[in-house]
Design a protein around this motif. Structure first.
Motif, PDB file in Angstrom:
ATOM      1  N   ALA A  36       0.838  -1.211   0.000  1.00 39.22           N
ATOM      2  CA  ALA A  36       0.000   0.000   0.000  1.00 39.22           C
ATOM      3  C   ALA A  36       0.861   1.245   0.000  1.00 39.22           C
ATOM      4  CB  ALA A  36      -0.922   0.007   1.216  1.00 39.22           C
ATOM      5  N   ILE A  37       0.455   2.207  -0.819  1.00 38.33           N
ATOM      6  CA  ILE A  37       1.012   3.565  -0.775  1.00 38.33           C
ATOM      7  C   ILE A  37      -0.095   4.454  -0.233  1.00 38.33           C
ATOM      8  CG2 ILE A  37       1.957   5.475  -2.100  1.00 38.33           C
ATOM      9  CD1 ILE A  37       2.956   3.416  -4.128  1.00 38.33           C
ATOM     10  N   LEU A  38       0.154   5.095   0.891  1.00 37.33           N
ATOM     11  CA  LEU A  38      -0.908   5.776   1.632  1.00 37.33           C
ATOM     12  C   LEU A  38      -0.931   7.284   1.439  1.00 37.33           C
ATOM     13  CD1 LEU A  38      -0.437   3.718   4.916  1.00 37.33           C
ATOM     14  CD2 LEU A  38      -2.041   3.270   3.037  1.00 37.33           C
ATOM     15  N   VAL A  39      -0.069   7.808   0.583  1.00 39.55           N
ATOM     16  CA  VAL A  39      -0.018   9.254   0.363  1.00 39.55           C
ATOM     17  C   VAL A  39       0.034   9.547  -1.133  1.00 39.55           C
ATOM     18  CG1 VAL A  39       1.072   9.826   2.567  1.00 39.55           C
ATOM     19  CG2 VAL A  39       2.497   9.223   0.593  1.00 39.55           C
ATOM     20  N   GLU A  40      -0.246  10.821  -1.479  1.00 36.93           N
ATOM     21  CA  GLU A  40      -0.192  11.267  -2.863  1.00 36.93           C
ATOM     22  C   GLU A  40       0.790  12.426  -2.987  1.00 36.93           C
ATOM     23  OE1 GLU A  40      -4.144  12.416  -3.793  1.00 36.93           O
ATOM     24  OE2 GLU A  40      -4.905  10.364  -3.958  1.00 36.93           O
ATOM     25  N   LEU A  41       1.213  12.680  -4.197  1.00 34.03           N
ATOM     26  CA  LEU A  41       2.122  13.781  -4.465  1.00 34.03           C
ATOM     27  C   LEU A  41       1.497  15.105  -4.027  1.00 34.03           C
ATOM     28  CD1 LEU A  41       4.848  14.517  -5.818  1.00 34.03           C
ATOM     29  CD2 LEU A  41       3.567  14.880  -7.931  1.00 34.03           C
ATOM     30  N   GLY A  42       2.248  15.883  -3.256  1.00 30.61           N
ATOM     31  CA  GLY A  42       1.769  17.182  -2.787  1.00 30.61           C
ATOM     32  C   GLY A  42       1.006  17.138  -1.485  1.00 30.61           C
ATOM     33  N   GLN A  43       0.723  15.951  -0.966  1.00 32.34           N
ATOM     34  CA  GLN A  43      -0.069  15.827   0.268  1.00 32.34           C
ATOM     35  C   GLN A  43       0.725  16.287   1.478  1.00 32.34           C
ATOM     36  OE1 GLN A  43      -1.934  11.984   0.693  1.00 32.34           O
ATOM     37  NE2 GLN A  43      -2.109  12.165   2.925  1.00 32.34           N
ATOM     38  N   ARG A  44       0.054  16.986   2.392  1.00 31.86           N
ATOM     39  CA  ARG A  44       0.659  17.384   3.663  1.00 31.86           C
ATOM     40  C   ARG A  44       0.456  16.255   4.673  1.00 31.86           C
ATOM     41  NH1 ARG A  44       1.926  22.857   4.656  1.00 31.86           N
ATOM     42  NH2 ARG A  44       2.275  23.864   2.632  1.00 31.86           N
ATOM     43  N   GLY A 107       5.423  17.563   7.072  1.00 34.33           N
ATOM     44  CA  GLY A 107       5.958  17.968   5.784  1.00 34.33           C
ATOM     45  C   GLY A 107       5.008  17.749   4.636  1.00 34.33           C
ATOM     46  N   GLN A 108       5.575  17.838   3.441  1.00 35.26           N
ATOM     47  CA  GLN A 108       4.807  17.678   2.212  1.00 35.26           C
ATOM     48  C   GLN A 108       5.483  16.626   1.346  1.00 35.26           C
ATOM     49  OE1 GLN A 108       4.352  21.303  -0.014  1.00 35.26           O
ATOM     50  NE2 GLN A 108       2.878  20.438  -1.431  1.00 35.26           N
ATOM     51  N   VAL A 109       4.662  15.770   0.740  1.00 37.15           N
ATOM     52  CA  VAL A 109       5.180  14.715  -0.129  1.00 37.15           C
ATOM     53  C   VAL A 109       5.604  15.338  -1.463  1.00 37.15           C
ATOM     54  CG1 VAL A 109       4.642  12.565  -1.333  1.00 37.15           C
ATOM     55  CG2 VAL A 109       3.725  12.983   0.966  1.00 37.15           C
ATOM     56  N   MET A 110       6.880  15.179  -1.804  1.00 38.08           N
ATOM     57  CA  MET A 110       7.425  15.783  -3.017  1.00 38.08           C
ATOM     58  C   MET A 110       7.587  14.777  -4.162  1.00 38.08           C
ATOM     59  SD  MET A 110       7.607  18.784  -1.815  1.00 38.08           S
ATOM     60  CE  MET A 110       8.476  19.691  -3.097  1.00 38.08           C
ATOM     61  N   ALA A 111       7.664  13.480  -3.833  1.00 37.01           N
ATOM     62  CA  ALA A 111       7.820  12.458  -4.880  1.00 37.01           C
ATOM     63  C   ALA A 111       7.432  11.097  -4.327  1.00 37.01           C
ATOM     64  CB  ALA A 111       9.258  12.428  -5.389  1.00 37.01           C
ATOM     65  N   VAL A 112       6.834  10.267  -5.199  1.00 37.18           N
ATOM     66  CA  VAL A 112       6.507   8.871  -4.876  1.00 37.18           C
ATOM     67  C   VAL A 112       6.898   8.048  -6.107  1.00 37.18           C
ATOM     68  CG1 VAL A 112       4.758   7.243  -4.098  1.00 37.18           C
ATOM     69  CG2 VAL A 112       4.568   9.660  -3.453  1.00 37.18           C
ATOM     70  N   PRO A 113       8.155   7.612  -6.195  1.00 36.27           N
ATOM     71  CA  PRO A 113       8.636   6.971  -7.423  1.00 36.27           C
ATOM     72  C   PRO A 113       8.354   5.470  -7.518  1.00 36.27           C
ATOM     73  CG  PRO A 113      10.442   7.245  -5.890  1.00 36.27           C
ATOM     74  CD  PRO A 113       9.234   7.821  -5.213  1.00 36.27           C
ATOM     75  N   VAL A 114       7.451   4.930  -6.703  1.00 38.13           N
ATOM     76  CA  VAL A 114       7.158   3.491  -6.713  1.00 38.13           C
ATOM     77  C   VAL A 114       5.654   3.280  -6.885  1.00 38.13           C
ATOM     78  CG1 VAL A 114       9.162   2.799  -5.327  1.00 38.13           C
ATOM     79  CG2 VAL A 114       7.051   3.550  -4.184  1.00 38.13           C
ATOM     80  N   VAL A 115       5.277   2.013  -7.135  1.00 35.28           N
ATOM     81  CA  VAL A 115       3.857   1.675  -7.316  1.00 35.28           C
ATOM     82  C   VAL A 115       3.511   0.487  -6.431  1.00 35.28           C
ATOM     83  CG1 VAL A 115       3.724   2.560  -9.662  1.00 35.28           C
ATOM     84  CG2 VAL A 115       4.390   0.180  -9.284  1.00 35.28           C
ATOM     85  N   THR A 116       2.251   0.377  -6.077  1.00 31.03           N
ATOM     86  CA  THR A 116       1.782  -0.745  -5.264  1.00 31.03           C
ATOM     87  C   THR A 116       2.049  -2.071  -5.980  1.00 31.03           C
ATOM     88  OG1 THR A 116       0.040   0.640  -4.333  1.00 31.03           O
ATOM     89  CG2 THR A 116      -0.229  -1.734  -4.112  1.00 31.03           C
ATOM     90  N   GLY A 117       2.519  -3.059  -5.205  1.00 31.89           N
ATOM     91  CA  GLY A 117       2.820  -4.367  -5.760  1.00 31.89           C
ATOM     92  C   GLY A 117       4.282  -4.530  -6.139  1.00 31.89           C
ATOM     93  N   GLN A 118       5.013  -3.428  -6.157  1.00 31.60           N
ATOM     94  CA  GLN A 118       6.422  -3.482  -6.534  1.00 31.60           C
ATOM     95  C   GLN A 118       7.252  -4.112  -5.418  1.00 31.60           C
ATOM     96  OE1 GLN A 118       7.818   0.298  -7.932  1.00 31.60           O
ATOM     97  NE2 GLN A 118       9.994  -0.255  -7.786  1.00 31.60           N
ATOM     98  N   THR A 119       8.255  -4.892  -5.785  1.00 26.59           N
ATOM     99  CA  THR A 119       9.176  -5.467  -4.809  1.00 26.59           C
ATOM    100  C   THR A 119      10.273  -4.442  -4.506  1.00 26.59           C
ATOM    101  OG1 THR A 119       8.792  -7.719  -5.584  1.00 26.59           O
ATOM    102  CG2 THR A 119      10.804  -7.324  -4.333  1.00 26.59           C
ATOM    103  N   VAL A 120      10.472  -4.151  -3.231  1.00 25.28           N
ATOM    104  CA  VAL A 120      11.463  -3.153  -2.840  1.00 25.28           C
ATOM    105  C   VAL A 120      12.553  -3.820  -2.016  1.00 25.28           C
ATOM    106  CG1 VAL A 120       9.725  -1.333  -2.862  1.00 25.28           C
ATOM    107  CG2 VAL A 120      10.238  -2.504  -0.731  1.00 25.28           C
ATOM    108  N   PRO A 122      16.009  -2.995   0.801  1.00 24.64           N
ATOM    109  CA  PRO A 122      16.406  -2.028   1.828  1.00 24.64           C
ATOM    110  C   PRO A 122      17.068  -0.790   1.211  1.00 24.64           C
ATOM    111  CG  PRO A 122      16.966  -4.240   2.533  1.00 24.64           C
ATOM    112  CD  PRO A 122      16.509  -4.344   1.100  1.00 24.64           C
ATOM    113  N   ASN A 123      16.695   0.382   1.735  1.00 24.01           N
ATOM    114  CA  ASN A 123      17.231   1.681   1.311  1.00 24.01           C
ATOM    115  C   ASN A 123      16.795   2.104  -0.090  1.00 24.01           C
ATOM    116  OD1 ASN A 123      18.677   1.863   3.785  1.00 24.01           O
ATOM    117  ND2 ASN A 123      20.297   0.577   2.915  1.00 24.01           N
ATOM    118  N   MET A 124      15.809   1.427  -0.652  1.00 18.88           N
ATOM    119  CA  MET A 124      15.256   1.836  -1.950  1.00 18.88           C
ATOM    120  C   MET A 124      14.328   3.030  -1.743  1.00 18.88           C
ATOM    121  SD  MET A 124      13.138  -0.557  -4.605  1.00 18.88           S
ATOM    122  CE  MET A 124      12.359   0.111  -6.066  1.00 18.88           C
ATOM    123  N   HIS A 125      14.464   4.051  -2.594  1.00 13.82           N
ATOM    124  CA  HIS A 125      13.697   5.293  -2.479  1.00 13.82           C
ATOM    125  C   HIS A 125      12.204   5.018  -2.635  1.00 13.82           C
ATOM    126  CE1 HIS A 125      12.841   9.527  -4.355  1.00 13.82           C
ATOM    127  NE2 HIS A 125      12.314   9.397  -3.156  1.00 13.82           N
TER     128      HIS A 125
END
Length: 268
Positions: A36-44, A107-120, A122-125
């Motif tokens: 799950a990704i629980l935030v969107e770009l620009g969200q506070r 803060g504010q979300v400035m980037a979300v470079p991943v998608v749900t279901g992706q294998t990540v 350790p230390n992956m952005h």
């Protein structure tokens, strides 16, 4: 003791740009599948808010097994085995907790470079988070003006997005290394935006975003002693000019010779 101030010297800086107070790329310390990704770009977000989750089913089983091992060790009443089981349970619980990515600050979300279901791994952005309150302005000052600059000095900021609106701020950091700029050698400055000089209901703080360009001035106080000496010198020079003007006027004025009176009351 505080320095008395009677006037300021304005120092203009080089190109300036609005930046976050801090910005970091957040990552999971463990590997797994992004559930799950629980935030969107620009969200506070607020400190402690959940940003993303990994599939934790495998780690939940690890915690359950560690608890069973601890119970078995306690029944055996062997101190070494009990301590070992406690350590294994603590490690399993830490791994489970690490499957939730949380905001370390407001803060504010400035980037979300991943998608749900992706294998990540350790230390992956996963998420870029920026602290946007307060906002900062990054600029630089010429090396020959560096001797006048110190943290705490007041600053005036003119944001190009809001022509005519002046923002007040103060220097929070002076760089520790000189850099080459298109205008010569300079040192980086960081200025904190404190608020508009004259509040305008139409220009709210949240409309200012990182990346905006600006021009800035640093207000350097002049010491009272220096002002007094300068004022005394000007006053003395003015008085001297008045005296010289009077002397010259006396010298240049022609003398009028008085003619004797030959009338009845005069000499015969």
């Amino acid at each position: 003791s505080p320095v008395r101030v009677s006037g300021v010297m304005r120092l203009q800086t080089s190109e300036a740009r609005v930046v976050p107070a801090q910005q970091i790329d957040l990552a999971f310390p463990v590997s797994g599948q992004l559930s799950a990704i629980l935030v969107e770009l620009g969200q506070r977000v607020a400190k402690g808010d959940e940003l993303a989750r990994l599939d934790d089913s495998r780690l939940r089983l690890s915690v359950a097994r560690a608890k069973e091992n601890l119970r078995a060790a306690e029944l055996g009443e062997v101190p070494f085995q009990i301590e070992q089981a406690k350590l294994e349970l603590a490690a399993a619980e830490l791994d489970l907790e690490a499957t939730v990515l949380k905001a370390p600050f407001d803060g504010q979300v400035m980037a979300v470079p991943v998608v749900t279901g992706q294998t990540v791994t350790p230390n992956m952005h996963i998420v870029t988070l920026a602290q946007v309150e307060p906002l900062m302005v990054r600029t630089s000052i010429a090396q020959n003006a560096l001797r006048h600059i110190a943290p705490g000095l007041a600053a005036l900021v003119n944001l190009e997005a809001f022509p005519g609106q002046i923002w007040e701020g103060h220097v929070v950091r002076v760089g520790n290394q000189a850099v080459q700029t298109p205008h010569g050698i300079a040192v980086e400055l960081l200025i904190q935006l404190d608020g508009p000089k004259e509040a305008d209901p139409g220009d709210k703080a949240q409309t200012i975003v990182p990346g905006l360009t600006a021009t800035t001035e640093i207000l350097v106080p002049r010491k009272q002693g220096a002002i007094d000496i300068a004022n005394w010198f000007i006053a003395a020079l003015f008085i001297l000019m008045l005296v010289m003007t009077y002397v010259i006027s006396v010298i240049m004025t022609p003398k009028v010779e008085q003619i004797p009176d030959d009338g009845p009351g005069g000499r015969g």
